[in-house]
Scaffold this motif. Structure first.
Motif, mmCIF file in Angstrom:
data_model
loop_
_atom_site.group_PDB
_atom_site.id
_atom_site.type_symbol
_atom_site.label_atom_id
_atom_site.label_comp_id
_atom_site.label_asym_id
_atom_site.label_seq_id
_atom_site.Cartn_x
_atom_site.Cartn_y
_atom_site.Cartn_z
ATOM 1 N N SER A 1 0.824 -1.485 -0.151
ATOM 2 C CA SER A 1 -0.390 -0.351 -0.156
ATOM 3 C C SER A 1 0.829 1.262 -0.576
ATOM 4 O O SER A 1 0.502 2.797 0.544
ATOM 5 C CB SER A 1 -1.314 -0.291 1.114
ATOM 6 N N LEU B 1 -2.683 1.624 -6.184
ATOM 7 C CA LEU B 1 -2.056 1.582 -5.266
ATOM 8 C C LEU B 1 -1.762 -0.442 -5.459
ATOM 9 O O LEU B 1 -3.460 -1.160 -6.015
ATOM 10 C CB LEU B 1 -2.524 1.764 -3.932
ATOM 11 N N PRO C 1 -5.574 1.444 1.658
ATOM 12 C CA PRO C 1 -4.497 1.970 2.136
ATOM 13 C C PRO C 1 -4.588 1.711 3.364
ATOM 14 O O PRO C 1 -5.303 0.836 3.926
ATOM 15 C CB PRO C 1 -5.352 3.672 2.710
ATOM 16 N N HIS D 1 1.978 7.002 5.349
ATOM 17 C CA HIS D 1 2.582 5.831 5.776
ATOM 18 C C HIS D 1 3.354 5.143 6.328
ATOM 19 O O HIS D 1 4.347 5.915 5.846
ATOM 20 C CB HIS D 1 2.114 5.403 4.055
#
Length: 820
Positions: free
Chosen positions: A46, A163, A167, A784
């Protein structure tokens, strides 16, 4: 002598069971390790893409995105719509969970993701029906706005799709991200209304209680329009309000005891907890210095917006570049901070003008008392057109893991019904956020503004929570105006909850841009705002009084700016980092008077307190116990004196809070120094009351253990800048949160800082000289935790070390290509 022990023969099958148990343990360990590896793999999947190429649907030409070592991007596109898609791509890859929370908060849809725990917030926010309002605005928007909203949504969709895994927060929650729609960008703006405004009118409600129960004189005394602390940019003074000549209407002597409050938590060390009587830190600073007073001759802008701090930070830095044939360089380059969820630079510089915001604390909300035609507490209410029944809307709150809940929202022509007052009367809230003027994308016009006048004209058309808009241009000029919709009131000044049924008071639309207050090129060559009163006279009447903060911070900024005749960017950063405790100097003097030789004789605690206060250092420094003690003394006295005085308000409505009285300093100081005996019961005396406040401080810290000298400001003001999920995942704080480090600064000084509130960014920039500009931001660019940009830049923000405004040397390049 003990007899030898004969070994017991193993039971049949025992070895088999031991081997089986060992196998199970090995299998469990292997499974756990496999799950950990799978989870880490999914976590890495992710991560945002930094280099290479990605095909993106809808692009008309390639978009190039470079990043520096901090992860700050520069987006190059052939037109504004492709640039919008590129920025949406970036926001989705780096910050989608943050964007999701913003739209859900505004719409009252958090429980769909987090379950029952989020229902109270959803109920409060769904009252305003912002999802329905956003969808209606998106459908009826002008063509330019529609194209921007659609292009941004396309970019977000492409960024999520690119991605390899959703996420990481969705992996933790076991959920899937919902698609981003054009209306969601408008919800991100509505989320800022919740951050910056008093959406349920609690401040106006508190003022109404004081007016009704203590009397109008006491309202003017406790919640004045301004005080002698103010430093308005137009120079209009307001003196401190006089001590009322009569006792509070509902508070005959002796004053009634303060009602019991909920039981406090068990005593124990709380180094990050609030001190007695403390209210939340709010506000922002901005100022501009004309070219005549700078070292290089260019006008400079400084801005630090104070908000709640979390991980990731609310802002996302970016530099946007696209062709502009009308510019000498052939392109527009806009650098600053963007709000994930929207396609615009919120604060920054376009090379010709630089702009910044602070919350105005003008009056953008009114409580409307509903009068019943039959005297009943519910049902119909009176309007200028006769009795009406509320319009009812059935709102379904979806709850993860539980049954949906139905919320019935009752609306009036003035707004939704939000509560009942101390007399049991229903009240509706009239809020600019409910009108179509509240939200638009006119801010995009600042990208092409060429000077102060053009920038202020754009600002007056913007739909957003009203802000003090300060601007500097490349020609050396500076200016101030208000950005955001301003209601035109009639029949009242907006301070008190009132009935509007007879048509004699209300709102008559909004001010036209030509009617907005403005100030350009002041004689002193400086402009500053810090959430306190900015102007007086007719301009102040148009702004109204929505809870201006004390002017101590603005005064400290003003005085420092006036000392700078040849200012540099570093000088203005130093003003932003000014943590001198000028506001508390007089309270330190009073405390030392109270701690007289007679008061400290035979009292070790008082003597130690005096020693620490004498050596306080005069700053909100992390190693100062004296600063923290002076501050706590003032707050303790505030609770004792004004808590007792306003007790009837709290008895009538348990929601009443002294924290709503932002200007209460002048009243408290006057009472503490004039010590009017008629406002106190016969016992204790003022001398005893002041000493009791001292002892209250000592007791507060004694309950928390340790030496008084160890109760430093840094212990109290330790950063708690956390990711939304870290509090629910034991042991995840080291991975997700920023360092828990002591920080200098406090409320009534330029360096505003609390554990989880403070400067969400700092910038200093002269338009046309951006390479000399400075910038700070807490946390990092990426949301992230495995990204190298997750914490990059945070250290400079915490330490106040100069860092560049413009992106640095290119470290990564990503190209978005049209999907064939």
């Amino acid at each position: 002598m003990a007899e030898p022990v004969t070994p017991r023969a193993p039971q049949a099958g025992g070895g088999r069971w031991r081997r089986l148990a060992l196998g199970v343990v090995v299998l469990l360990v292997a499974t756990a390790a496999g799950l950990a590896l799978w989870g880490r793999g999914r976590l890495r999947a992710s991560l945002p893409q930094l280099d290479g190429e990605v095909a993106v649907e809808g692009l008309s030409a390639p978009v190039r995105i470079t990043r520096d070592s901090l992860g700050v991007p520069t987006v190059y596109a052939e037109d504004r719509l492709d640039l919008t898609r590129g920025l949406g791509f970036l926001h989705a890859q780096e910050r989608f969970f943050q964007m999701d929370l913003m739209r859900r908060q505004a719409a009252g849809e958090l429980a769909e993701l987090f379950g029952k725990a989020a229902l109270p917030a959803d109920r409060a926010h769904r009252l305003h029906r912002f999802r329905a309002r956003a969808e209606r605005l998106a459908e009826t928007a002008d063509p330019v706005t529609k194209r921007l909203l659609q292009a941004y949504a396309e970019g977000v969709r492409a960024g999520l799709w690119a991605l390899e895994a959703p996420p990481f927060e969705y992996l933790v929650l076991g959920a899937e991200p919902a698609p981003w729609r054009p209306a969601d960008t408008l919800l991100a703006v509505y989320a800022m209304y919740f951050q910056l405004h008093d959406e349920d009118g609690s401040r106006e409600s508190a003022w109404g209680l004081i007016h009704d129960l203590l009397g109008p004189e006491w309202l003017d005394f406790l919640a004045p329009w301004g005080t002698s602390w103010d430093a308005p940019i137009d120079g209009t003074p307001l003196s401190d309000p006089p001590l009322p000549a009569s006792l509070p209407v509902a508070a005959p002597l002796p004053l009634p005891p303060v009602p019991a409050l909920p039981a406090p938590a068990a005593p124990g060390p709380r180094p990050g907890g609030p001190e007695p009587g403390e209210s939340a830190v709010t506000g922002s600073n901005n100022w501009a210095v004309a070219g005549a007073h700078t070292a290089h001759g260019g006008a400079m802008l400084a801005n630090d917006m104070h908000l709640g701090l979390g991980v990731p930070n609310i802002w996302y830095r970016a530099s946007l570049v696209y062709p502009d044939p009308g510019d000498p360089a052939g392109e527009r380059r806009i650098t600053g901070v963007t709000l994930p969820g929207g396609p615009l630079v919120i604060v920054g510089s376009n090379g010709r003008v630089a702009w910044g915001f602070t919350n105005t604390y003008g009056d953008w909300i009114d409580l409307v008392v509903l009068e019943s035609p039959d005297g009943e507490a519910g049902g119909a209410y009176l309007t200028p057109d006769g009795p009406r029944l509320p319009e009812r809307h059935r709102e379904v709150l979806r709850v993860r893991g539980a049954e949906d809940e139905v919320l019935e929202v009752e609306e009036t022509p003035w707004g939704p019904i939000v509560d009942r007052d101390h007399q049991g009367r229903r009240r509706a809230v009239r809020w600019i956020a409910h009108d179509a003027a509240a939200v638009n994308l006119e801010l995009v016009g600042l990208e092409g503004a060429g000077d102060v006048d053009e920038a202020m004209a754009v600002a007056n058309r913007v739909g957003a929570p009203p802000q003090n808009f300060v601007v500097a241009d490349a020609g050396g000029r500076i200016g101030w105006t208000v950005m955001g919709p301003m209601p035109r009131r009639f029949g009242h000044d907006g301070r008190l909850p009132l009935a509007w049924a007879d048509g004699g008071r209300g709102w008559d639309g909004y001010l036209a841009p030509a009617e907005y207050p403005r100030l350009a090129d002041p004689p002193g060559g400086r402009i500053w705002t810090a959430n306190s009163r900015v102007v007086g006279g007719e301009m102040l009447a148009r702004l109204g009084h929505g809870g201006y903060v004390l002017g101590a911070r603005a005064r400290q900024i003003r005085d420092r700016l006036l000392e700078l005749e040849s200012a540099t960017e570093g000088d203005l950063l130093a003003v932003q980092l000014d943590d001198r405790a000028l506001f508390l100097e007089r309270w330190r003097g009073l405390l030392l008077e109270v701690l007289s030789p007679e008061a400290t004789a035979g009292h070790d605690g008082r003597a130690e307190l005096r020693r620490l206060v004498e050596d306080w250092g005069g700053r909100a420094a992390v190693d100062s116990a004296g600063y923290r003690l002076v501050r706590a003394f003032r707050l303790e006295l505030l609770d004792r004196v004004l808590g007792e005085l306003t007790a009837p308000c709290r008895q009538a409505d348990e929601r009443f809070r002294l924290a709503e009285l932002h200007q209460v300093e002048s009243a408290l100081w006057r009472l503490a120094n004039e010590q009017p005996a008629e406002l106190l019961p016969s016992e204790p005396s003022w001398e005893e009351r002041l000493l009791a406040a001292v002892d209250g401080v000592l007791d507060y810290f004694a309950e928390r253990g340790g030496r008084l000298a160890d109760r430093t400001w840094g212990e109290r003001n330790t950063a708690r800048i956390r990711h939304p999920l870290s509090r629910f995942l034991p042991g995840s704080g080291r991975l997700l949160d920023m360092p828990a480090e002591p920080l200098p600064g406090d409320s009534h000084m330029p360096r505003v800082q609390a554990p989880a509130e403070g400067a969400s960014q700092r910038l200093v920039v002269a338009p046309g000289r951006e390479e000399e500009g400075l910038f700070h931001m807490p946390a990092g660019q990426s949301g992230h935790p495995l990204s190298p940009h997750y914490r990059a830049g945070h250290r400079a923000w915490a330490a106040g070390e100069p860092a560049p405004f413009l992106p640095g040397t290119v470290a990564h390049t990503l190209v978005l290509r049209p999907d064939a």
